[in-house]
Design a protein around this motif. Structure first.
Motif, PDB file in Angstrom:
ATOM      1  N   TYR A   1      54.766 -22.476  91.498  1.00 33.06           N
ATOM      2  CA  TYR A   1      55.776 -21.750  92.070  1.00 33.06           C
ATOM      3  C   TYR A   1      56.081 -20.149  91.563  1.00 33.06           C
ATOM      4  O   TYR A   1      55.845 -20.141  90.462  1.00 33.06           O
ATOM      5  CB  TYR A   1      57.205 -22.641  92.131  1.00 33.06           C
ATOM      6  N   ASN A   2      56.396 -19.522  92.384  1.00 36.54           N
ATOM      7  CA  ASN A   2      56.558 -17.979  91.839  1.00 36.54           C
ATOM      8  C   ASN A   2      58.198 -17.769  91.855  1.00 36.54           C
ATOM      9  O   ASN A   2      58.944 -18.543  92.489  1.00 36.54           O
ATOM     10  CB  ASN A   2      55.962 -16.967  92.948  1.00 36.54           C
ATOM     11  N   ASN A   3      58.636 -17.078  90.850  1.00 42.91           N
ATOM     12  CA  ASN A   3      60.172 -16.542  90.614  1.00 42.91           C
ATOM     13  C   ASN A   3      61.032 -18.083  90.529  1.00 42.91           C
ATOM     14  O   ASN A   3      61.907 -18.078  91.164  1.00 42.91           O
ATOM     15  CB  ASN A   3      60.640 -15.908  91.893  1.00 42.91           C
ATOM     16  N   THR A   4      60.462 -19.001  89.630  1.00 47.90           N
ATOM     17  CA  THR A   4      61.174 -20.264  89.459  1.00 47.90           C
ATOM     18  C   THR A   4      62.486 -19.670  88.875  1.00 47.90           C
ATOM     19  O   THR A   4      63.626 -20.663  89.003  1.00 47.90           O
ATOM     20  CB  THR A   4      60.346 -20.971  88.611  1.00 47.90           C
ATOM     21  N   ASN A   5      62.609 -18.821  88.013  1.00 45.56           N
ATOM     22  CA  ASN A   5      64.101 -18.549  87.109  1.00 45.56           C
ATOM     23  C   ASN A   5      64.940 -17.980  88.283  1.00 45.56           C
ATOM     24  O   ASN A   5      66.097 -18.357  87.987  1.00 45.56           O
ATOM     25  CB  ASN A   5      63.951 -17.227  86.251  1.00 45.56           C
ATOM     26  N   GLU A   6      64.680 -17.685  89.470  1.00 41.77           N
ATOM     27  CA  GLU A   6      65.513 -17.301  90.543  1.00 41.77           C
ATOM     28  C   GLU A   6      66.131 -18.607  91.501  1.00 41.77           C
ATOM     29  O   GLU A   6      66.613 -18.370  92.460  1.00 41.77           O
ATOM     30  CB  GLU A   6      65.012 -15.983  91.426  1.00 41.77           C
ATOM     31  N   GLY A   7      65.235 -19.711  91.250  1.00 42.95           N
ATOM     32  CA  GLY A   7      65.467 -20.929  92.067  1.00 42.95           C
ATOM     33  C   GLY A   7      64.720 -20.768  93.413  1.00 42.95           C
ATOM     34  O   GLY A   7      65.035 -21.453  94.268  1.00 42.95           O
ATOM     35  N   ASN A   8      63.653 -19.888  93.596  1.00 45.54           N
ATOM     36  CA  ASN A   8      62.986 -20.003  94.848  1.00 45.54           C
ATOM     37  C   ASN A   8      61.791 -20.805  94.648  1.00 45.54           C
ATOM     38  O   ASN A   8      60.510 -20.505  95.123  1.00 45.54           O
ATOM     39  CB  ASN A   8      62.359 -18.274  94.839  1.00 45.54           C
ATOM     40  N   SER A   9      61.968 -21.912  94.605  1.00 45.67           N
ATOM     41  CA  SER A   9      60.822 -23.074  94.215  1.00 45.67           C
ATOM     42  C   SER A   9      60.574 -23.542  95.716  1.00 45.67           C
ATOM     43  O   SER A   9      60.893 -24.661  96.220  1.00 45.67           O
ATOM     44  CB  SER A   9      61.130 -24.186  93.254  1.00 45.67           C
ATOM     45  N   THR A  10      59.769 -22.841  96.626  1.00 47.80           N
ATOM     46  CA  THR A  10      59.290 -23.491  97.877  1.00 47.80           C
ATOM     47  C   THR A  10      58.080 -23.291  98.085  1.00 47.80           C
ATOM     48  O   THR A  10      57.339 -22.625  97.339  1.00 47.80           O
ATOM     49  CB  THR A  10      60.167 -22.749  98.928  1.00 47.80           C
ATOM     50  N   ALA A  11      57.480 -23.920  99.063  1.00 47.54           N
ATOM     51  CA  ALA A  11      56.129 -24.191  99.237  1.00 47.54           C
ATOM     52  C   ALA A  11      55.443 -22.774  99.755  1.00 47.54           C
ATOM     53  O   ALA A  11      54.378 -22.419  99.714  1.00 47.54           O
ATOM     54  CB  ALA A  11      55.884 -24.978 100.216  1.00 47.54           C
ATOM     55  N   ASN A  12      56.491 -21.952 100.425  1.00 44.88           N
ATOM     56  CA  ASN A  12      56.033 -20.607 100.961  1.00 44.88           C
ATOM     57  C   ASN A  12      56.238 -19.686  99.654  1.00 44.88           C
ATOM     58  O   ASN A  12      55.490 -18.305 100.014  1.00 44.88           O
ATOM     59  CB  ASN A  12      57.068 -20.206 102.067  1.00 44.88           C
ATOM     60  N   ASN A  13      56.354 -19.937  98.354  1.00 38.06           N
ATOM     61  CA  ASN A  13      56.424 -18.904  97.494  1.00 38.06           C
ATOM     62  C   ASN A  13      55.967 -19.645  96.170  1.00 38.06           C
ATOM     63  O   ASN A  13      56.159 -19.614  95.033  1.00 38.06           O
ATOM     64  CB  ASN A  13      57.856 -18.954  97.075  1.00 38.06           C
ATOM     65  N   THR A  14      54.471 -19.659  96.312  1.00 34.59           N
ATOM     66  CA  THR A  14      53.357 -20.224  95.462  1.00 34.59           C
ATOM     67  C   THR A  14      52.557 -19.102  95.106  1.00 34.59           C
ATOM     68  O   THR A  14      52.061 -18.300  96.054  1.00 34.59           O
ATOM     69  CB  THR A  14      52.553 -21.326  95.873  1.00 34.59           C
ATOM     70  N   ILE A  15      52.050 -19.202  93.930  1.00 38.63           N
ATOM     71  CA  ILE A  15      50.877 -18.246  93.567  1.00 38.63           C
ATOM     72  C   ILE A  15      49.729 -19.012  92.833  1.00 38.63           C
ATOM     73  O   ILE A  15      50.047 -20.152  92.322  1.00 38.63           O
ATOM     74  CB  ILE A  15      51.470 -17.174  92.593  1.00 38.63           C
ATOM     75  N   LYS A  16      48.608 -18.448  92.799  1.00 38.26           N
ATOM     76  CA  LYS A  16      47.719 -19.019  91.976  1.00 38.26           C
ATOM     77  C   LYS A  16      47.898 -18.938  90.569  1.00 38.26           C
ATOM     78  O   LYS A  16      48.670 -18.329  89.835  1.00 38.26           O
ATOM     79  CB  LYS A  16      46.424 -18.385  92.337  1.00 38.26           C
TER      80      LYS A  16
END
Length: 558
Positions: free
Chosen positions: A108-123
């Motif tokens: 997940y990207n930007n996990t500190n902001e709580g944006n843990s969604t399938a559309n917000n992933t990075i390699k």
């Protein structure tokens, strides 16, 4: 035609001279067994993994109290249902076995902001966390051969097949041009050096290149070591010793899991196996002798006489003047008959395998048979890492099935012949491959058992094809038939690692279904070949053509 090998056996006897050469070659086959699948199975094994996350995995490195140990326990699991901690950083995905697992390539990207969604992933951008056993360290972990670089792993198996293919073609030239002893020793030296160099390679491509050299050297060593055995042994013992050479190589391969278990670091494992090869190379340098048949047919008169005198001396026999005169007359007879044969023989080539209709039919069927057996044999071997359970024990069971497979094949051939033996064995192999996907979600032990039984009968088919293929082609096309079939088999074998890769990435039943269908189809095709039981080898095209008529008469009589 007088046989120089028979002359050697009659005048020098079958004693210490021949036995020590055979012992060295058999010992070399046993020690070289672990090199067959060393790189492609254990060196590049890829354990379960996920992205390395500093917020998670940084805690483990500084663990010093019970709370950190508890956290480490949760971070060391591959089961998404165990830990909610990892789910904040790593998405969950469905593997090829339809089981849920942590994503191996995304976080997940930007996990500190709580944006843990399938559309917000990075390699994975900070490396990987590997779920490994204590002390385990493979080349896949060292060079991170995962995700975008995962294609590198099955490529090792492809290089293995390329080496076998080149060794089959080029090794024959070396053996015919420079002698059986030179070919066998060159194979042993290359095998030892490549195994040692693999342990020190600084880049992943070094593993591939050394695997190619190993497989090239292995096929040269075992193939032309067997030729030397056949040309130096009396006919009475030839077949038994040849089979023993294949069996010992299979038994040696079963020791590979022991090396991998004792040396968990892939560099230590490859280095240890390379050091072991020295114990076979040193005695071979001082004990191996050239083939008497090769010396005689290539006009090496002085070397042939020297070889005979040495054999007589080592075996403690005495040669009188009458026997020496007989030796000289027989040697001249061999040279004259060999020269006459070279003058009168018809020039045949690979093109005749396609031009002549009945040969074209046979080479197509045999090519399909070699393709199916090679694919099943190496597919089941290389797939051992993908089976659930202790991978060391699984590989031991799968590779250990080769020995009884070879023995069962030889016993069955004597009873019902090569054709029906292949049809039965390869049909059984195909059936067990096809039913394996039905058991994958039911019982893992049954899946392993199907792989073991399939490998047993595939091994039997492999040793059978070496005997059966040459039975249906005339003498001047026999070596070409082996070369053509082996070429097709190695090409298919080179594609097997990528077929297994599809099983890992798409669905684990794909390799079993493809290999099973090919095995059954080849068994059906081989049924239409002539039987060769109790028939002599064909010397001419007419002899080979009459084999089909002979089988038709048998069918009418029945």
């Amino acid at each position: 035609m007088a046989d120089p090998n028979d002359i050697l056996g009659r005048l020098a006897g079958f004693g210490l001279f021949q036995k020590r050469i055979i012992a060295v070659l058999l010992f070399a086959s046993f020690l070289a067994g672990p090199t067959t699948f060393m790189g492609s199975v254990f060196a590049v094994y890829t354990p379960p993994h996920r992205c390395y996350v500093q917020e998670l995995d940084g805690q483990e490195s500084s663990s010093g109290n019970k709370n950190d140990e508890k956290t480490t326990k949760f971070l060391s699991t591959t089961d998404p249902n165990v830990s909610d901690i990892i789910s904040r950083y790593i998405p969950i995905e469905e593997g090829a076995d339809d089981e849920l697992r942590w994503s191996q390539c995304y976080m997940y990207n930007n996990t500190n902001e709580g944006n843990s969604t399938a559309n917000n992933t990075i390699k994975c951008n900070n490396g990987w966390r590997y779920f490994k056993e204590p002390g385990e360290f493979t080349a896949s972990m060292e060079f991170d051969l995962v995700c975008d670089n995962a294609w590198v792993v099955p490529l090792v198996g492809t290089f293995l097949m390329i080496g076998l293919m080149l060794g089959s073609i080029m090794g024959g030239y070396v053996s015919d041009r420079f002698g059986r002893k030179v070919a066998s020793l060159a194979g042993m030296v290359a095998l030892t050096v490549s195994s040692l160099l693999m342990a020190f390679t600084p880049v992943w491509i070094g593993i591939h290149l050394m695997t190619l050299v190993q497989s090239f050297a292995n096929i040269v060593r075992i193939a032309f070591g067997m030729v030397l055995i056949n040309e130096i042994c009396p006919n009475k013992y030839r077949h038994r010793i040849s089979v023993s050479n294949i069996l010992l190589s299979s038994v040696g391969a079963a020791f590979l899991p022991l090396f991998a278990f004792c040396f968990r670091n892939w560099r230590y494992m490859t280095g240890a196996i390379g050091i072991v090869q020295i114990f076979a190379l040193l005695p071979a340098i001082f004990v191996l002798e050239e083939s008497p048949r090769w010396l005689c047919q290539n006009g090496k008169d002085k070397q042939y006489k020297r070889l005979l005198h040495k054999a007589v001396q080592v075996n403690k026999n005495k040669l009188n003047e009458t026997e020496m005169s007989e030796l000289e007359n027989k040697r001249l007879q061999v040279s004259e008959e060999a020269g006459e044969k070279d003058t009168n023989k018809e020039k045949l080539s690979y093109l005749h395998l396609i031009k002549i209709p009945f040969l074209r039919k046979r080479i197509i069927i045999f090519s399909l048979a070699w393709l199916s057996v090679c694919s099943s044999f190496y597919g089941l071997s290389l797939n051992a890492n993908n089976l659930k359970g202790n991978r060391y024990l699984v590989f031991l069971c799968v590779s250990g099935a080769e020995t009884p497979g070879h023995i069962l094949s030889m016993l069955t051939i004597q009873k019902i012949g090569c054709r029906l033996t292949f049809v039965i064995f390869n049909t059984i192999t195909g059936c067990f491959l096809l039913i394996t996907p039905l058991l994958q979600s039911v019982n893992n032990v049954a899946v392993i058992a199907c792989n073991v039984v399939g490998k047993l009968f595939a091994s039997g088919c492999f040793s059978l094809l070496y005997a059966f293929t040459g039975d249906l082609f005339p003498t001047l096309l026999r070596s070409q038939s082996y070369g053509a079939c082996s070429f097709v088999a190695r090409i298919s074998g080179g594609l097997v690692p990528f077929l297994l890769y599809l099983g890992i990435t798409l669905h684990e039943s794909i390799p079993y279904l493809v290999l099973g269908v090919i095995s059954v189809a080849s068994a059906f095709a081989v049924y239409f070949l002539p039987e060769t039981k109790s028939q002599p080898l064909p010397d001419s095209l007419e002899d080979a053509r009459l084999q089909s008529r002979y089988n038709q008469r048998i069918a009418c009589h029945r």
